[in-house]
Design a protein around this motif. Structure first.
Motif, PDB file in Angstrom:
ATOM      1  N   LEU A 122      48.973  36.112  39.014  1.00 32.60           N
ATOM      2  CA  LEU A 122      49.045  37.458  38.463  1.00 32.60           C
ATOM      3  C   LEU A 122      49.860  38.364  39.374  1.00 32.60           C
ATOM      4  CD1 LEU A 122      45.290  37.885  37.463  1.00 32.60           C
ATOM      5  CD2 LEU A 122      47.192  37.427  35.915  1.00 32.60           C
ATOM      6  N   ALA A 123      50.539  39.335  38.764  1.00 30.20           N
ATOM      7  CA  ALA A 123      51.242  40.338  39.560  1.00 30.20           C
ATOM      8  C   ALA A 123      50.226  41.112  40.387  1.00 30.20           C
ATOM      9  CB  ALA A 123      52.013  41.276  38.635  1.00 30.20           C
ATOM     10  N   SER A 124      50.640  41.571  41.556  1.00 30.25           N
ATOM     11  CA  SER A 124      49.719  42.225  42.486  1.00 30.25           C
ATOM     12  C   SER A 124      49.003  43.415  41.856  1.00 30.25           C
ATOM     13  CB  SER A 124      50.476  42.688  43.733  1.00 30.25           C
ATOM     14  OG  SER A 124      49.615  43.348  44.624  1.00 30.25           O
ATOM     15  N   ALA A 125      49.741  44.281  41.156  1.00 30.09           N
ATOM     16  CA  ALA A 125      49.129  45.465  40.546  1.00 30.09           C
ATOM     17  C   ALA A 125      48.136  45.068  39.464  1.00 30.09           C
ATOM     18  CB  ALA A 125      50.214  46.368  39.970  1.00 30.09           C
ATOM     19  N   ASP A 126      48.504  44.070  38.676  1.00 30.16           N
ATOM     20  CA  ASP A 126      47.612  43.603  37.612  1.00 30.16           C
ATOM     21  C   ASP A 126      46.364  42.973  38.211  1.00 30.16           C
ATOM     22  OD1 ASP A 126      46.681  42.952  35.084  1.00 30.16           O
ATOM     23  OD2 ASP A 126      47.762  41.058  35.008  1.00 30.16           O
ATOM     24  N   GLN A 127      46.542  42.195  39.265  1.00 29.07           N
ATOM     25  CA  GLN A 127      45.398  41.548  39.907  1.00 29.07           C
ATOM     26  C   GLN A 127      44.445  42.594  40.480  1.00 29.07           C
ATOM     27  OE1 GLN A 127      46.265  38.209  42.481  1.00 29.07           O
ATOM     28  NE2 GLN A 127      44.597  38.765  43.861  1.00 29.07           N
ATOM     29  N   ASN A 128      44.980  43.617  41.136  1.00 35.91           N
ATOM     30  CA  ASN A 128      44.139  44.664  41.713  1.00 35.91           C
ATOM     31  C   ASN A 128      43.350  45.394  40.640  1.00 35.91           C
ATOM     32  OD1 ASN A 128      45.039  44.089  44.287  1.00 35.91           O
ATOM     33  ND2 ASN A 128      46.630  45.675  44.283  1.00 35.91           N
ATOM     34  N   LEU A 129      43.998  45.676  39.504  1.00 37.12           N
ATOM     35  CA  LEU A 129      43.311  46.357  38.408  1.00 37.12           C
ATOM     36  C   LEU A 129      42.186  45.485  37.860  1.00 37.12           C
ATOM     37  CD1 LEU A 129      43.036  48.688  36.422  1.00 37.12           C
ATOM     38  CD2 LEU A 129      44.808  47.620  35.006  1.00 37.12           C
ATOM     39  N   ARG A 130      42.425  44.203  37.736  1.00 36.29           N
ATOM     40  CA  ARG A 130      41.406  43.298  37.236  1.00 36.29           C
ATOM     41  C   ARG A 130      40.195  43.268  38.179  1.00 36.29           C
ATOM     42  NH1 ARG A 130      43.283  39.302  33.279  1.00 36.29           N
ATOM     43  NH2 ARG A 130      45.400  39.846  32.665  1.00 36.29           N
ATOM     44  N   PHE A 131      40.454  43.269  39.483  1.00 37.04           N
ATOM     45  CA  PHE A 131      39.348  43.278  40.440  1.00 37.04           C
ATOM     46  C   PHE A 131      38.565  44.595  40.371  1.00 37.04           C
ATOM     47  CE2 PHE A 131      41.490  39.846  43.049  1.00 37.04           C
ATOM     48  CZ  PHE A 131      40.451  38.931  42.899  1.00 37.04           C
ATOM     49  N   ILE A 132      39.274  45.691  40.131  1.00 41.89           N
ATOM     50  CA  ILE A 132      38.613  46.998  40.012  1.00 41.89           C
ATOM     51  C   ILE A 132      37.634  46.998  38.837  1.00 41.89           C
ATOM     52  CG2 ILE A 132      39.006  49.429  39.389  1.00 41.89           C
ATOM     53  CD1 ILE A 132      41.614  49.271  41.055  1.00 41.89           C
ATOM     54  N   VAL A 133      38.012  46.358  37.749  1.00 41.39           N
ATOM     55  CA  VAL A 133      37.132  46.265  36.578  1.00 41.39           C
ATOM     56  C   VAL A 133      36.046  45.216  36.797  1.00 41.39           C
ATOM     57  CG1 VAL A 133      37.029  45.771  34.101  1.00 41.39           C
ATOM     58  CG2 VAL A 133      38.996  47.003  35.051  1.00 41.39           C
ATOM     59  N   LEU A 134      36.399  44.124  37.482  1.00 44.43           N
ATOM     60  CA  LEU A 134      35.459  43.019  37.667  1.00 44.43           C
ATOM     61  C   LEU A 134      34.281  43.399  38.567  1.00 44.43           C
ATOM     62  CD1 LEU A 134      34.757  40.017  37.230  1.00 44.43           C
ATOM     63  CD2 LEU A 134      36.145  39.499  39.262  1.00 44.43           C
ATOM     64  N   GLU A 135      34.537  44.177  39.603  1.00 45.49           N
ATOM     65  CA  GLU A 135      33.461  44.456  40.565  1.00 45.49           C
ATOM     66  C   GLU A 135      32.250  45.146  39.928  1.00 45.49           C
ATOM     67  OE1 GLU A 135      32.564  46.192  45.034  1.00 45.49           O
ATOM     68  OE2 GLU A 135      34.635  45.972  44.340  1.00 45.49           O
ATOM     69  N   PRO A 136      32.424  46.236  39.146  1.00 44.27           N
ATOM     70  CA  PRO A 136      31.236  46.819  38.506  1.00 44.27           C
ATOM     71  C   PRO A 136      30.587  45.888  37.482  1.00 44.27           C
ATOM     72  CG  PRO A 136      33.232  47.932  37.763  1.00 44.27           C
ATOM     73  CD  PRO A 136      33.626  47.065  38.911  1.00 44.27           C
ATOM     74  N   ALA A 137      31.383  45.017  36.849  1.00 41.80           N
ATOM     75  CA  ALA A 137      30.797  44.049  35.915  1.00 41.80           C
ATOM     76  C   ALA A 137      29.879  43.088  36.661  1.00 41.80           C
ATOM     77  CB  ALA A 137      31.906  43.277  35.193  1.00 41.80           C
ATOM     78  N   ILE A 138      30.322  42.622  37.826  1.00 40.73           N
ATOM     79  CA  ILE A 138      29.492  41.739  38.643  1.00 40.73           C
ATOM     80  C   ILE A 138      28.265  42.498  39.150  1.00 40.73           C
ATOM     81  CG2 ILE A 138      29.397  40.369  40.766  1.00 40.73           C
ATOM     82  CD1 ILE A 138      31.026  39.077  38.565  1.00 40.73           C
ATOM     83  N   GLY A 139      28.447  43.781  39.482  1.00 37.45           N
ATOM     84  CA  GLY A 139      27.317  44.610  39.911  1.00 37.45           C
ATOM     85  C   GLY A 139      26.272  44.740  38.809  1.00 37.45           C
ATOM     86  N   CYS A 140      26.735  44.885  37.569  1.00 36.86           N
ATOM     87  CA  CYS A 140      25.799  44.964  36.434  1.00 36.86           C
ATOM     88  C   CYS A 140      25.080  43.628  36.229  1.00 36.86           C
ATOM     89  CB  CYS A 140      26.550  45.360  35.162  1.00 36.86           C
ATOM     90  SG  CYS A 140      27.111  47.075  35.133  1.00 36.86           S
ATOM     91  N   MET A 141      25.800  42.528  36.414  1.00 37.72           N
ATOM     92  CA  MET A 141      25.158  41.205  36.322  1.00 37.72           C
ATOM     93  C   MET A 141      24.060  41.077  37.372  1.00 37.72           C
ATOM     94  SD  MET A 141      28.199  38.430  35.811  1.00 37.72           S
ATOM     95  CE  MET A 141      29.524  38.683  34.659  1.00 37.72           C
ATOM     96  N   TRP A 142      24.343  41.558  38.568  1.00 31.78           N
ATOM     97  CA  TRP A 142      23.375  41.488  39.668  1.00 31.78           C
ATOM     98  C   TRP A 142      22.112  42.268  39.294  1.00 31.78           C
ATOM     99  CZ3 TRP A 142      24.358  43.924  45.168  1.00 31.78           C
ATOM    100  CH2 TRP A 142      23.350  43.502  46.046  1.00 31.78           C
TER     101      TRP A 142
END
Length: 225
Positions: free
Chosen positions: A38-58
């Motif tokens: 993934l392009a760096s900017a796209d990858q960073n955006l995906r991680f920004i969205v992924l982290e709260p999703a993982i937090g909600c799973m927790w």
């Protein structure tokens, strides 16, 4: 408590929320979306969205006492999140999800074994042993997932009556493995400057004390029966 009782009463909703969060994670970093491609900017955006999703799973897994409709394939995906997480905070959350899922019983021995081995070997043992080398000292942030995994490990295997304790903790030789961790963990704790991070030093000291107690408890648990 009242919160966990509420989640038990709404198990259908818990299942729906879990599947939605899994779908989000799979969309962001599924098989077709390898981070390195993934392009760096796209990858960073995906991680920004992924982290709260993982937090909600927790939060969901913890509140539901791990009783979420997770599959082995999803567990492998969560392990992958641990491996690719760009921050310690995200890795702590992913470890938290896995640790709570591992407590499910009865009938989830293979899932427990996979998670238990991963937490013990990859999240706890490998970095602890590396930290014993002065040239490979861990950052304070890198210590956080170790402490989280240790605390979860104590809870997961806190009772020999759990259906996975004999086939996993005993038969996989976990006691012998955690005995080897006490000295590295103790040394790691002493390297944390209390003046710079009192909270982390206190949590690590407590985790080491609990490790010592846990080793003694598990060593005598079956003898006392």
């Amino acid at each position: 408590d009242s919160v966990k009782s509420w989640f038990r009463m709404h198990s259908d909703s818990v299942a729906s929320w879990w599947q939605f969060l899994i779908a989000v994670a799979e969309h962001l970093f599924g098989i077709e979306n390898t981070p390195s491609e993934l392009a760096s900017a796209d990858q960073n955006l995906r991680f920004i969205v992924l982290e709260p999703a993982i937090g909600c799973m927790w939060t969901l897994a913890r509140s539901a006492s791990g009783n979420v409709p997770v599959t082995l394939q999803q567990i492998e995906g969560l392990i992958r999140v641990c491996e690719i997480a760009p921050t310690s905070d995200m890795r702590v959350k992913a470890v938290g999800v896995l640790g709570n899922i591992a407590r499910r019983q009865p009938g989830h021995i293979e899932e427990n074994k996979r998670i238990g081995q991963y937490l013990l070997e990859s999240v706890i043992t490998t970095p602890l042993m590396m930290s014993s080398n002065p040239t490979q000292a861990l950052t304070y942030a890198a210590i956080e997932p170790i402490i989280e995994a240790l605390d979860l490990f104590y809870d997961i295997y806190s009772d020999m009556e759990f259906d996975y304790d004999e086939p996993v903790f005993v038969q996989c030789g976990f006691l012998a493995k955690i005995r080897q961790l006490y000295q590295p963990a103790h040394k790691l704790s002493k390297r944390i400057d209390r003046r710079k991070n009192k909270g982390l030093r206190d949590r690590t000291d407590l985790a080491v004390q609990n490790l010592h107690a846990f080793i003694g408890y598990k060593a005598s648990e079956r003898k006392a029966k």
